[in-house]
Design a protein around this motif. Structure first.
Motif, PDB file in Angstrom:
ATOM      1  N   TYR A 291       0.824  -1.204   0.000  1.00 39.99           N
ATOM      2  CA  TYR A 291       0.000   0.000   0.000  1.00 39.99           C
ATOM      3  C   TYR A 291       0.859   1.256   0.000  1.00 39.99           C
ATOM      4  O   TYR A 291       0.573   2.226  -0.721  1.00 39.99           O
ATOM      5  CB  TYR A 291      -0.923  -0.013   1.216  1.00 39.99           C
ATOM      6  N   GLN A 292       1.945   1.257   0.797  1.00 35.38           N
ATOM      7  CA  GLN A 292       2.832   2.407   0.841  1.00 35.38           C
ATOM      8  C   GLN A 292       3.512   2.630  -0.513  1.00 35.38           C
ATOM      9  O   GLN A 292       3.660   3.773  -0.974  1.00 35.38           O
ATOM     10  CB  GLN A 292       3.879   2.200   1.936  1.00 35.38           C
ATOM     11  N   ASN A 293       3.917   1.527  -1.165  1.00 30.62           N
ATOM     12  CA  ASN A 293       4.514   1.651  -2.498  1.00 30.62           C
ATOM     13  C   ASN A 293       3.524   2.228  -3.502  1.00 30.62           C
ATOM     14  O   ASN A 293       3.881   3.047  -4.360  1.00 30.62           O
ATOM     15  CB  ASN A 293       5.019   0.293  -2.974  1.00 30.62           C
ATOM     16  N   LYS A 294       2.288   1.779  -3.390  1.00 31.45           N
ATOM     17  CA  LYS A 294       1.256   2.270  -4.294  1.00 31.45           C
ATOM     18  C   LYS A 294       1.021   3.763  -4.096  1.00 31.45           C
ATOM     19  O   LYS A 294       0.928   4.525  -5.078  1.00 31.45           O
ATOM     20  CB  LYS A 294      -0.044   1.491  -4.040  1.00 31.45           C
ATOM     21  N   LYS A 295       0.930   4.199  -2.828  1.00 32.92           N
ATOM     22  CA  LYS A 295       0.701   5.603  -2.546  1.00 32.92           C
ATOM     23  C   LYS A 295       1.899   6.450  -2.997  1.00 32.92           C
ATOM     24  O   LYS A 295       1.729   7.558  -3.525  1.00 32.92           O
ATOM     25  CB  LYS A 295       0.446   5.812  -1.047  1.00 32.92           C
ATOM     26  N   ARG A 296       3.133   5.920  -2.780  1.00 27.72           N
ATOM     27  CA  ARG A 296       4.331   6.645  -3.197  1.00 27.72           C
ATOM     28  C   ARG A 296       4.349   6.826  -4.708  1.00 27.72           C
ATOM     29  O   ARG A 296       4.729   7.871  -5.237  1.00 27.72           O
ATOM     30  CB  ARG A 296       5.577   5.895  -2.731  1.00 27.72           C
ATOM     31  N   TRP A 297       3.939   5.777  -5.411  1.00 29.59           N
ATOM     32  CA  TRP A 297       3.885   5.871  -6.882  1.00 29.59           C
ATOM     33  C   TRP A 297       2.854   6.905  -7.329  1.00 29.59           C
ATOM     34  O   TRP A 297       3.107   7.700  -8.231  1.00 29.59           O
ATOM     35  CB  TRP A 297       3.558   4.499  -7.453  1.00 29.59           C
ATOM     36  N   GLN A 298       1.707   6.897  -6.683  1.00 32.52           N
ATOM     37  CA  GLN A 298       0.655   7.818  -7.067  1.00 32.52           C
ATOM     38  C   GLN A 298       1.001   9.273  -6.752  1.00 32.52           C
ATOM     39  O   GLN A 298       0.666  10.182  -7.510  1.00 32.52           O
ATOM     40  CB  GLN A 298      -0.658   7.434  -6.363  1.00 32.52           C
TER      41      GLN A 298
END
Length: 320
Positions: A291-298
């Motif tokens: 989830y953190q990776n996804k948010k960082r990407w977004q």
């Protein structure tokens, strides 16, 4: 003719009133009944019927079976239900009438009674014997309605889960077969239900809605595991048969307008249980990292990468 208002057969007069379809008030009504039952005129006249219905009269033992053989298997009660008159019941009612003070004997010609007995009794006896369980069950429901419900619930309480499931399957199959064989009755019943719903008052609509919600909530609470297992089985079967349809259904479900609010409401209601399961789940750290990776990407990496890609595309287009 006066209306017959009883939902139970207590006397010999009740048998004949239910047979006639009301309480006759004059000779013409009795004669009309006899004209519709020609065989009965061989044994009784309108005066005999009058004595049976309005006073106390009984048949001698020698002619009782002849009269019984002409009686229909079932008579109609005031509420429209059918009540079977068995031979022993008819004999008991006749005996009770004979004990009333001032009761008179209905004089039936012996030779005619014998002729009717020889012609009708065997067929009547065989019919009642063949349909004994059916008629007896219908009578029991009328005489002891609460007892039938208690026996039903007690029998189901003593069943194993396998027996309950088998009973449900048989019941569903029986109803499916009955609906297929009686489409006209299903149409009539559907029309009655539609008319009832359309004619409900606002108070009745609200009351029906509350009753339905209470019943559904109680069912979900009492059968939570069974419902979950059934849904999982249906989902697994659909995934094996048509995975694309399942994906489309999930997409529509997740894209619902109230999806976010529903998830938030569910979380607030089951917060403690969800947190407890999360603490005991070894994959939670992995989920959090994803989830953190996804948010960082977004929010960061994805924005920069997309801007660079757009710059490269623009540069290539200018060079052309």
């Amino acid at each position: 003719m006066k209306e017959f208002t009883k939902n139970k057969i207590d006397t010999l007069a009740d048998v004949f009133c239910a047979w006639i379809g009301g309480i006759p008030e004059n000779d013409n009504e009795i004669k009309s009944f006899l004209n519709k039952n020609i065989d009965l005129t061989e044994l009784l006249n309108h005066r005999d019927i009058e004595h049976i219905v309005h006073y106390h009269a009984f048949f001698p033992k020698e002619t009782l079976k002849a009269v019984y053989s002409l009686l229909p298997p079932q008579v109609t009660l005031a509420d429209g239900r059918k009540f079977a008159i068995f031979e022993n019941t008819f004999a008991k009612l006749n005996k009770a009438e004979s004990k009333h003070f001032g009761s008179i004997i209905v004089n039936v010609d012996m030779s005619r009674a014998y002729a009717v007995f020889m012609r009708k009794y065997v067929g009547k006896y065989q019919h009642m014997k063949k349909n004994y369980n059916k008629y007896r069950g219908a009578n029991q429901k009328i005489l002891y309605p609460d007892l039938q419900k208690k026996c039903y619930h007690r029998r189901r309480a003593n069943m194993t889960p396998e027996e309950l499931e088998l009973s449900r399957k048989k019941s569903r199959e029986y109803r499916r077969k009955w609906r297929a064989e009686h489409p006209e009755k299903m149409a009539v019943e559907a029309e009655k239900q539609r008319t009832r719903r359309q004619n409900r008052s606002l108070l009745q609509v609200i009351n029906d809605r509350i009753t339905s919600r209470k019943a559904n909530r109680a069912y979900r609470e009492n059968n939570r595991e069974e419902i979950r297992e059934r849904r999982n089985n249906d989902r697994a079967r659909l995934k094996a048969e048509n995975p694309e349809l399942l994906k489309e259904m999930d997409r529509k479900h997740n894209a619902a307008a109230n999806r976010t609010q529903t998830c938030r409401t569910y979380y607030q209601k089951h917060k403690e249980e969800i947190n407890r399961k999360a603490r005991n789940n070894p994959k939670v750290p992995t989920y959090k990292r994803r989830y953190q990776n996804k948010k960082r990407w977004q929010e960061k990496t994805g924005v920069k990468v997309m801007s660079l890609l757009q710059a490269i595309i623009s540069a290539k287009q200018r060079n052309k």
